[in-house]
Design a protein around this motif. Structure first.
Motif, PDB file in Angstrom:
ATOM      1  N   ASN A 131      44.082  58.485  51.559  1.00  0.00           N
ATOM      2  CA  ASN A 131      45.281  58.119  52.299  1.00  0.00           C
ATOM      3  C   ASN A 131      45.018  56.837  53.066  1.00  0.00           C
ATOM      4  O   ASN A 131      43.998  56.709  53.748  1.00  0.00           O
ATOM      5  CB  ASN A 131      45.663  59.234  53.277  1.00  0.00           C
ATOM      6  CG  ASN A 131      46.805  58.844  54.195  1.00  0.00           C
ATOM      7  OD1 ASN A 131      46.594  58.280  55.251  1.00  0.00           O
ATOM      8  ND2 ASN A 131      48.029  59.159  53.778  1.00  0.00           N
ATOM      9  N   CYS A 132      45.905  55.871  52.957  1.00  0.00           N
ATOM     10  CA  CYS A 132      45.801  54.632  53.721  1.00  0.00           C
ATOM     11  C   CYS A 132      46.865  54.601  54.804  1.00  0.00           C
ATOM     12  O   CYS A 132      48.050  54.827  54.526  1.00  0.00           O
ATOM     13  CB  CYS A 132      45.936  53.413  52.818  1.00  0.00           C
ATOM     14  SG  CYS A 132      44.421  53.004  51.909  1.00  0.00           S
ATOM     15  N   LEU A 133      46.438  54.322  56.027  1.00  0.00           N
ATOM     16  CA  LEU A 133      47.337  54.140  57.149  1.00  0.00           C
ATOM     17  C   LEU A 133      47.560  52.646  57.342  1.00  0.00           C
ATOM     18  O   LEU A 133      46.599  51.897  57.550  1.00  0.00           O
ATOM     19  CB  LEU A 133      46.735  54.720  58.425  1.00  0.00           C
ATOM     20  CG  LEU A 133      46.594  56.237  58.540  1.00  0.00           C
ATOM     21  CD1 LEU A 133      45.848  56.589  59.818  1.00  0.00           C
ATOM     22  CD2 LEU A 133      47.955  56.913  58.519  1.00  0.00           C
ATOM     23  N   ILE A 134      48.795  52.216  57.252  1.00  0.00           N
ATOM     24  CA  ILE A 134      49.118  50.802  57.431  1.00  0.00           C
ATOM     25  C   ILE A 134      50.142  50.665  58.546  1.00  0.00           C
ATOM     26  O   ILE A 134      50.805  51.642  58.926  1.00  0.00           O
ATOM     27  CB  ILE A 134      49.641  50.153  56.134  1.00  0.00           C
ATOM     28  CG1 ILE A 134      50.976  50.780  55.708  1.00  0.00           C
ATOM     29  CG2 ILE A 134      48.612  50.281  55.005  1.00  0.00           C
ATOM     30  CD1 ILE A 134      51.662  50.060  54.548  1.00  0.00           C
ATOM     31  N   GLY A 135      50.260  49.453  59.052  1.00  0.00           N
ATOM     32  CA  GLY A 135      51.233  49.193  60.101  1.00  0.00           C
ATOM     33  C   GLY A 135      50.758  48.061  60.979  1.00  0.00           C
ATOM     34  O   GLY A 135      49.601  47.642  60.917  1.00  0.00           O
ATOM     35  N   PRO A 136      51.642  47.529  61.817  1.00  0.00           N
ATOM     36  CA  PRO A 136      51.281  46.397  62.681  1.00  0.00           C
ATOM     37  C   PRO A 136      50.231  46.790  63.711  1.00  0.00           C
ATOM     38  O   PRO A 136      50.052  47.972  64.013  1.00  0.00           O
ATOM     39  CB  PRO A 136      52.608  46.017  63.341  1.00  0.00           C
ATOM     40  CG  PRO A 136      53.445  47.251  63.261  1.00  0.00           C
ATOM     41  CD  PRO A 136      53.044  47.963  62.006  1.00  0.00           C
ATOM     42  N   GLY A 177      46.095  45.160  49.137  1.00  0.00           N
ATOM     43  CA  GLY A 177      45.603  45.193  47.764  1.00  0.00           C
ATOM     44  C   GLY A 177      44.705  46.388  47.513  1.00  0.00           C
ATOM     45  O   GLY A 177      44.802  47.035  46.458  1.00  0.00           O
ATOM     46  N   PHE A 178      43.842  46.696  48.475  1.00  0.00           N
ATOM     47  CA  PHE A 178      42.995  47.889  48.348  1.00  0.00           C
ATOM     48  C   PHE A 178      43.846  49.153  48.339  1.00  0.00           C
ATOM     49  O   PHE A 178      43.630  50.058  47.526  1.00  0.00           O
ATOM     50  CB  PHE A 178      41.984  47.956  49.498  1.00  0.00           C
ATOM     51  CG  PHE A 178      41.283  49.283  49.597  1.00  0.00           C
ATOM     52  CD1 PHE A 178      40.249  49.603  48.723  1.00  0.00           C
ATOM     53  CD2 PHE A 178      41.668  50.222  50.540  1.00  0.00           C
ATOM     54  CE1 PHE A 178      39.617  50.839  48.800  1.00  0.00           C
ATOM     55  CE2 PHE A 178      41.045  51.464  50.619  1.00  0.00           C
ATOM     56  CZ  PHE A 178      40.010  51.762  49.748  1.00  0.00           C
ATOM     57  N   ALA A 179      44.813  49.228  49.246  1.00  0.00           N
ATOM     58  CA  ALA A 179      45.685  50.403  49.294  1.00  0.00           C
ATOM     59  C   ALA A 179      46.414  50.594  47.970  1.00  0.00           C
ATOM     60  O   ALA A 179      46.538  51.715  47.458  1.00  0.00           O
ATOM     61  CB  ALA A 179      46.682  50.269  50.442  1.00  0.00           C
ATOM     62  N   ARG A 180      46.872  49.485  47.393  1.00  0.00           N
ATOM     63  CA  ARG A 180      47.595  49.557  46.132  1.00  0.00           C
ATOM     64  C   ARG A 180      46.689  50.061  45.003  1.00  0.00           C
ATOM     65  O   ARG A 180      47.117  50.807  44.137  1.00  0.00           O
ATOM     66  CB  ARG A 180      48.148  48.165  45.803  1.00  0.00           C
ATOM     67  CG  ARG A 180      49.086  48.141  44.605  1.00  0.00           C
ATOM     68  CD  ARG A 180      49.640  46.729  44.418  1.00  0.00           C
ATOM     69  NE  ARG A 180      50.702  46.420  45.359  1.00  0.00           N
ATOM     70  CZ  ARG A 180      50.847  45.268  45.991  1.00  0.00           C
ATOM     71  NH1 ARG A 180      49.973  44.302  45.828  1.00  0.00           N
ATOM     72  NH2 ARG A 180      51.861  45.069  46.805  1.00  0.00           N
ATOM     73  N   GLU A 236      54.997  54.246  45.450  1.00  0.00           N
ATOM     74  CA  GLU A 236      56.377  54.234  45.925  1.00  0.00           C
ATOM     75  C   GLU A 236      56.509  53.473  47.236  1.00  0.00           C
ATOM     76  O   GLU A 236      57.408  52.639  47.407  1.00  0.00           O
ATOM     77  CB  GLU A 236      56.883  55.668  46.092  1.00  0.00           C
ATOM     78  CG  GLU A 236      56.975  56.455  44.792  1.00  0.00           C
ATOM     79  CD  GLU A 236      57.931  55.820  43.805  1.00  0.00           C
ATOM     80  OE1 GLU A 236      59.013  55.362  44.242  1.00  0.00           O
ATOM     81  OE2 GLU A 236      57.598  55.762  42.608  1.00  0.00           O
ATOM     82  N   VAL A 237      55.621  53.765  48.188  1.00  0.00           N
ATOM     83  CA  VAL A 237      55.740  53.136  49.503  1.00  0.00           C
ATOM     84  C   VAL A 237      55.495  51.632  49.425  1.00  0.00           C
ATOM     85  O   VAL A 237      56.192  50.841  50.060  1.00  0.00           O
ATOM     86  CB  VAL A 237      54.766  53.790  50.504  1.00  0.00           C
ATOM     87  CG1 VAL A 237      54.780  53.043  51.840  1.00  0.00           C
ATOM     88  CG2 VAL A 237      55.125  55.254  50.725  1.00  0.00           C
ATOM     89  N   LEU A 238      54.493  51.223  48.630  1.00  0.00           N
ATOM     90  CA  LEU A 238      54.108  49.816  48.596  1.00  0.00           C
ATOM     91  C   LEU A 238      54.994  48.966  47.687  1.00  0.00           C
ATOM     92  O   LEU A 238      55.163  47.775  47.922  1.00  0.00           O
ATOM     93  CB  LEU A 238      52.643  49.687  48.166  1.00  0.00           C
ATOM     94  CG  LEU A 238      51.624  50.317  49.124  1.00  0.00           C
ATOM     95  CD1 LEU A 238      50.226  50.212  48.560  1.00  0.00           C
ATOM     96  CD2 LEU A 238      51.699  49.680  50.508  1.00  0.00           C
ATOM     97  N   ASP A 246      56.520  42.431  53.662  1.00  0.00           N
ATOM     98  CA  ASP A 246      56.872  41.040  53.404  1.00  0.00           C
ATOM     99  C   ASP A 246      56.022  40.095  54.249  1.00  0.00           C
ATOM    100  O   ASP A 246      55.654  39.001  53.816  1.00  0.00           O
ATOM    101  CB  ASP A 246      58.354  40.781  53.687  1.00  0.00           C
ATOM    102  CG  ASP A 246      59.269  41.364  52.625  1.00  0.00           C
ATOM    103  OD1 ASP A 246      58.757  41.684  51.529  1.00  0.00           O
ATOM    104  OD2 ASP A 246      60.466  41.515  52.894  1.00  0.00           O
ATOM    105  N   ARG A 247      55.691  40.523  55.467  1.00  0.00           N
ATOM    106  CA  ARG A 247      54.898  39.683  56.365  1.00  0.00           C
ATOM    107  C   ARG A 247      53.441  39.607  55.939  1.00  0.00           C
ATOM    108  O   ARG A 247      52.813  38.559  56.072  1.00  0.00           O
ATOM    109  CB  ARG A 247      54.968  40.211  57.809  1.00  0.00           C
ATOM    110  CG  ARG A 247      56.280  39.922  58.506  1.00  0.00           C
ATOM    111  CD  ARG A 247      56.122  40.044  60.017  1.00  0.00           C
ATOM    112  NE  ARG A 247      55.557  41.333  60.439  1.00  0.00           N
ATOM    113  CZ  ARG A 247      56.260  42.407  60.702  1.00  0.00           C
ATOM    114  NH1 ARG A 247      57.589  42.362  60.590  1.00  0.00           N
ATOM    115  NH2 ARG A 247      55.689  43.516  61.085  1.00  0.00           N
ATOM    116  N   VAL A 248      52.887  40.734  55.469  1.00  0.00           N
ATOM    117  CA  VAL A 248      51.442  40.760  55.203  1.00  0.00           C
ATOM    118  C   VAL A 248      51.084  40.385  53.774  1.00  0.00           C
ATOM    119  O   VAL A 248      49.918  40.077  53.485  1.00  0.00           O
ATOM    120  CB  VAL A 248      50.847  42.149  55.543  1.00  0.00           C
ATOM    121  CG1 VAL A 248      51.056  42.479  57.007  1.00  0.00           C
ATOM    122  CG2 VAL A 248      51.421  43.244  54.646  1.00  0.00           C
ATOM    123  N   LEU A 249      52.038  40.418  52.868  1.00  0.00           N
ATOM    124  CA  LEU A 249      51.727  40.107  51.468  1.00  0.00           C
ATOM    125  C   LEU A 249      51.899  38.601  51.204  1.00  0.00           C
ATOM    126  O   LEU A 249      52.709  37.944  51.823  1.00  0.00           O
ATOM    127  CB  LEU A 249      52.632  40.918  50.534  1.00  0.00           C
ATOM    128  CG  LEU A 249      52.351  42.421  50.523  1.00  0.00           C
ATOM    129  CD1 LEU A 249      53.364  43.135  49.632  1.00  0.00           C
ATOM    130  CD2 LEU A 249      50.934  42.700  50.025  1.00  0.00           C
TER     131      LEU A 249
END
Length: 254
Positions: A34-39, A211-214, A236-238, A251-254
């Motif tokens: 599981n990857c936790l992402i966010g600002p 990229g790692f999360a994907r 789905e999320v990414l 959009d900001r981080v990619l």
């Protein structure tokens, strides 16, 4: 239905008047990545630290493998366990930090073996054997006798990962494991994480490396302002996020 390996229900955490986690639910199955992402400031690291009771929760429940972490339940209330019992439980939850946290006066081998001797009560011989196997797994066996000062940041982080692995935990937690590294060293650590993900270990990874999360994650949780905004299968999320806040972040981080 098989219960999750890690379960958070209604977890809340404040620092002073700032509520950092605002009722977080999370379930991670055995063998899931599981990857936790966010600002920055969204509560990701605090959430991770609640999983192994480095931070106490103000409300809610944290369970690993069906058992409460840091507490016992008595009379319908949660009561914090003595520190020795918390330490025993924490030994089942490996954690890798941003800043390596290696002992500078110890070799890589000694850093990895320390908890095996002090917590797992292994003999020095058995601890060093398991430590060497863990170092081999992260490509650091040939640096076993090196002190941290002789290792690059990426090598130090791989030793830190070996230290967590050697304890044979039920779940591995990674708090931004590449954020303190020079860009050219990030790949070697992500390669190790990818290998571990492919080996079927239960992992929760706080990361900005989309990229790692994907590539490696089974599931992704997008956290913002202490709330789970969106969660689901990584693809789905990414690739097809439903929430506008998720889309804006990606959009900001990619």
């Amino acid at each position: 239905m098989t219960p999750p390996m890690v379960s958070l229900r209604g977890v809340r955490k404040s620092f002073g008047t700032t509520e950092v986690l605002r009722g977080v639910d999370l379930a991670v199955a055995e063998g899931e990545v599981n990857c936790l992402i966010g600002p920055s400031g969204s509560g990701k690291s605090t959430l991770l630290r609640c999983v192994n009771h480095l931070e106490t929760v103000d409300a809610g429940r944290v369970e690993v493998d069906g058992s409460l972490v840091g507490y016992r339940e008595s009379g319908g209330r949660l009561r914090e366990l003595p520190e020795r019992l918390i330490a025993r439980r924490r030994a089942e939850i490996g954690m890798v930090f941003q800043g390596f946290h290696l002992f500078g006066h110890m070799t890589a081998m000694q850093n990895v073996a320390e908890a095996l001797i002090g917590v797992r009560r292994l003999s020095k011989k058995d601890a060093h054997g398991r430590a060497l196997a863990a170092l081999q797994r992260v490509g650091m066996a040939d640096r076993a006798d090196f002190h941290p000062s002789r290792l690059s940041g990426g090598q130090q982080q791989r030793v830190a990962i070996a230290r967590a692995l050697a304890m044979e935990p039920k779940v591995l937690l990674f708090d931004e494991p590449t954020s303190a590294l020079d860009p050219q060293l990030v790949g070697e650590v992500l390669d190790v994480l990818g290998d571990l993900a492919g080996a079927g270990l239960t992992m929760i990874v706080v990361t900005h490396e989309i990229g790692f999360a994907r590539q490696a994650a089974d599931s992704v949780v997008f956290l913002d302002q202490g709330l789970v905004v969106e969660s689901g299968a990584a693809r789905e999320v990414l690739q097809r996020p439903e929430r506008s806040r998720t889309r804006e972040f990606l959009d900001r981080v990619l």
